[in-house]
Write a protein that holds these residues in place. Structure first.
Motif, short mmCIF file in Angstrom:
data_model
loop_
_atom_site.label_atom_id
_atom_site.label_comp_id
_atom_site.label_asym_id
_atom_site.label_seq_id
_atom_site.Cartn_x
_atom_site.Cartn_y
_atom_site.Cartn_z
N VAL A 62 24.38 3.90 -2.21
CA VAL A 62 24.05 3.60 -0.82
C VAL A 62 25.31 3.28 -0.03
O VAL A 62 26.19 2.55 -0.50
N HIS A 63 25.38 3.82 1.19
CA HIS A 63 26.44 3.48 2.14
C HIS A 63 25.78 3.01 3.43
O HIS A 63 24.74 3.51 3.83
N GLY A 64 26.42 2.05 4.08
CA GLY A 64 25.91 1.54 5.36
C GLY A 64 25.28 0.17 5.20
O GLY A 64 24.34 0.01 4.42
N GLU A 65 25.78 -0.81 5.92
CA GLU A 65 25.29 -2.17 5.77
C GLU A 65 23.83 -2.29 6.18
O GLU A 65 23.06 -3.07 5.61
N GLU A 66 23.42 -1.52 7.19
CA GLU A 66 22.02 -1.58 7.64
C GLU A 66 21.09 -1.05 6.55
O GLU A 66 20.05 -1.66 6.25
N LEU A 67 21.46 0.07 5.94
CA LEU A 67 20.64 0.63 4.86
C LEU A 67 20.66 -0.28 3.64
O LEU A 67 19.62 -0.54 3.03
N LEU A 68 21.84 -0.78 3.28
CA LEU A 68 21.93 -1.68 2.14
C LEU A 68 21.09 -2.93 2.37
O LEU A 68 20.41 -3.42 1.45
N GLY A 69 21.09 -3.43 3.60
CA GLY A 69 20.29 -4.61 3.92
C GLY A 69 18.80 -4.36 3.86
O GLY A 69 18.01 -5.30 3.71
N ALA A 70 18.39 -3.10 3.99
CA ALA A 70 16.97 -2.75 3.93
C ALA A 70 16.48 -2.57 2.50
O ALA A 70 15.26 -2.50 2.26
N VAL A 71 17.39 -2.50 1.54
CA VAL A 71 17.03 -2.31 0.13
C VAL A 71 16.43 -3.60 -0.43
O VAL A 71 16.98 -4.68 -0.26
N VAL A 72 15.32 -3.47 -1.10
CA VAL A 72 14.72 -4.62 -1.79
C VAL A 72 15.59 -4.96 -2.99
O VAL A 72 15.84 -4.10 -3.84
N PRO A 73 16.09 -6.21 -3.09
CA PRO A 73 16.97 -6.57 -4.20
C PRO A 73 16.34 -6.30 -5.55
O PRO A 73 15.14 -6.51 -5.76
N ARG A 74 17.14 -5.78 -6.45
CA ARG A 74 16.78 -5.52 -7.85
C ARG A 74 15.64 -4.50 -8.00
O ARG A 74 14.99 -4.44 -9.04
N SER A 75 15.40 -3.70 -6.96
CA SER A 75 14.33 -2.69 -7.06
C SER A 75 14.82 -1.36 -7.62
O SER A 75 14.02 -0.51 -8.00
N ALA A 76 16.14 -1.16 -7.67
CA ALA A 76 16.69 0.11 -8.16
C ALA A 76 16.64 0.14 -9.68
O ALA A 76 17.19 -0.75 -10.34
N LYS A 77 16.00 1.17 -10.22
CA LYS A 77 15.86 1.26 -11.68
C LYS A 77 15.36 2.64 -12.06
O LYS A 77 14.98 3.44 -11.20
N ALA A 78 15.35 2.90 -13.35
CA ALA A 78 14.71 4.10 -13.88
C ALA A 78 13.23 3.79 -14.12
O ALA A 78 12.89 2.67 -14.49
N PHE A 79 12.39 4.78 -13.88
CA PHE A 79 10.96 4.61 -14.15
C PHE A 79 10.63 5.25 -15.50
O PHE A 79 10.65 6.47 -15.64
N ASN A 80 10.33 4.41 -16.48
CA ASN A 80 10.06 4.87 -17.84
C ASN A 80 8.61 5.36 -17.93
O ASN A 80 7.69 4.60 -18.22
N PHE A 81 8.42 6.65 -17.64
CA PHE A 81 7.06 7.17 -17.65
C PHE A 81 6.51 7.35 -19.06
O PHE A 81 5.29 7.46 -19.23
N THR A 82 7.38 7.33 -20.06
CA THR A 82 6.88 7.38 -21.44
C THR A 82 6.00 6.17 -21.71
O THR A 82 4.87 6.30 -22.20
N GLN A 83 6.50 4.99 -21.36
CA GLN A 83 5.72 3.76 -21.55
C GLN A 83 4.58 3.67 -20.55
O GLN A 83 3.45 3.33 -20.90
N ALA A 84 4.87 3.96 -19.28
CA ALA A 84 3.87 3.77 -18.23
C ALA A 84 2.63 4.64 -18.44
O ALA A 84 1.50 4.21 -18.16
N LEU A 85 2.82 5.85 -18.95
CA LEU A 85 1.71 6.78 -19.14
C LEU A 85 1.24 6.82 -20.59
O LEU A 85 0.33 7.60 -20.93
#
Length: 296
Positions: free
Chosen positions: A243-266
């Motif tokens: 991410v670039h841009g303070e406005e965009l970075l500020g809109a990001v929910v903290p600690r929400s960036a991750k991989a989605f493990n669909f093996t486990q989820a499904l």
């Protein structure tokens, strides 16, 4: 007892309500390399069933490795997605077919058109910069607008680097970002996709030369220790969100960036999961706009 059963049902109901609230509390952006997605996968009911479950979690998904030259597979995917999730209407924006030789693939933005719109887009060409080869597959960029997010406008650049040229292409992405910022007069840019930004593709001594990594204006939200691969034999953060841009970075929910493990989820076996892709999607959430703004 009847009391215990009633309490269990109430607890389940409350968890369901909480889950709905959490889903509705953020705007999810995803990137997913669906390995060699073409008509064979599109015709596989189990694979398509899993894909629509994965994609319906996201307001925007940047899909890579679409391999169908006739465009039928992505049409089938959109049709099934709209059947599965009738609370939204999904549309798509496709890149041109990318690649220097006979091997071609596309990037595709799949998005909820009732929530977000595309106001501009750009396909970077597979061209030379001076005497230097640029990209094996040119990046694909789109400018999005939404009244539902805490930031009205933002740019997504999806890219699938060539593994052998990953360090070189990551460095060139810095120039592409700066060019788009100037063209579209915005600082708010997100780079996402299978960047092959890990393992043997990026030697340890190469990081210091990659401006996209070294420039303090760019924030790498998927850490080097994240595993974005499905196979138990690998553990690499190939897929990234930057991410670039303070406005965009500020809109990001903290600690929400991750991989989605669909093996486990499904509840899939490794073999079943690999039939879908050898990559997990990566995702990040943006905060929603205040209620007054969403009702404009």
């Amino acid at each position: 007892t009847g009391w215990a059963s009633a309490m269990a049902r109430l607890f389940t109901f409350l968890l369901t309500l909480l889950g709905v609230h959490l889903v509705a509390a953020a705007f999810k952006i995803c990137a997913f390399n669906i390995r060699s997605f073409g008509r064979a996968k599109a015709a596989n009911q189990k694979v398509m069933g899993a894909l629509v479950q994965i994609l319906s979690r996201c307001d925007i998904t940047a899909i890579q490795e679409v391999r169908d030259s006739r465009g039928i597979a992505i049409q089938m995917l959109l049709r099934e997605l709209n059947r599965y999730d009738r609370s939204h209407h999904y549309s798509r924006l496709e890149s041109k077919r990318l690649g220097r030789g006979s091997y071609k693939e596309q990037n595709v933005f799949v998005y909820r058109m009732d929530v977000v719109s595309i106001i501009d887009w750009r396909q970077f060409e597979d061209e030379k910069i001076g005497n230097t080869e640029a990209f094996v597959r040119g990046p694909f960029a789109a400018r999005f607008h939404s009244l539902f997010t805490a930031i009205l406008d933002f740019v997504l650049i999806v890219h699938h680097t060539s593994p052998r040229e990953a360090a070189h292409e990551l460095n060139l992405l810095f120039d592409m970002c700066k060019e788009l910022m100037e063209q579209w007069k915005t600082e708010n840019v997100m780079v996402l996709g299978d960047l092959n930004a890990a393992g043997a593709y990026i030697p340890a001594n190469a990081w210091a030369r990659i401006r996209l990594r070294q420039d303090l204006g760019f924030h790498w939200l998927i850490s080097d220790t994240e595993d974005t691969t499905v196979s138990h034999r690998t553990c690499c953060a190939y897929d990234r969100i930057i991410v670039h841009g303070e406005e965009l970075l500020g809109a990001v929910v903290p600690r929400s960036a991750k991989a989605f493990n669909f093996t486990q989820a499904l509840g899939l076996s490794e073999e079943e999961a690999l039939g879908i892709s050898d990559h997990y999607p990566v995702e990040v959430n943006l905060r929603l706009a205040p209620k007054a703004q969403r009702e404009l």
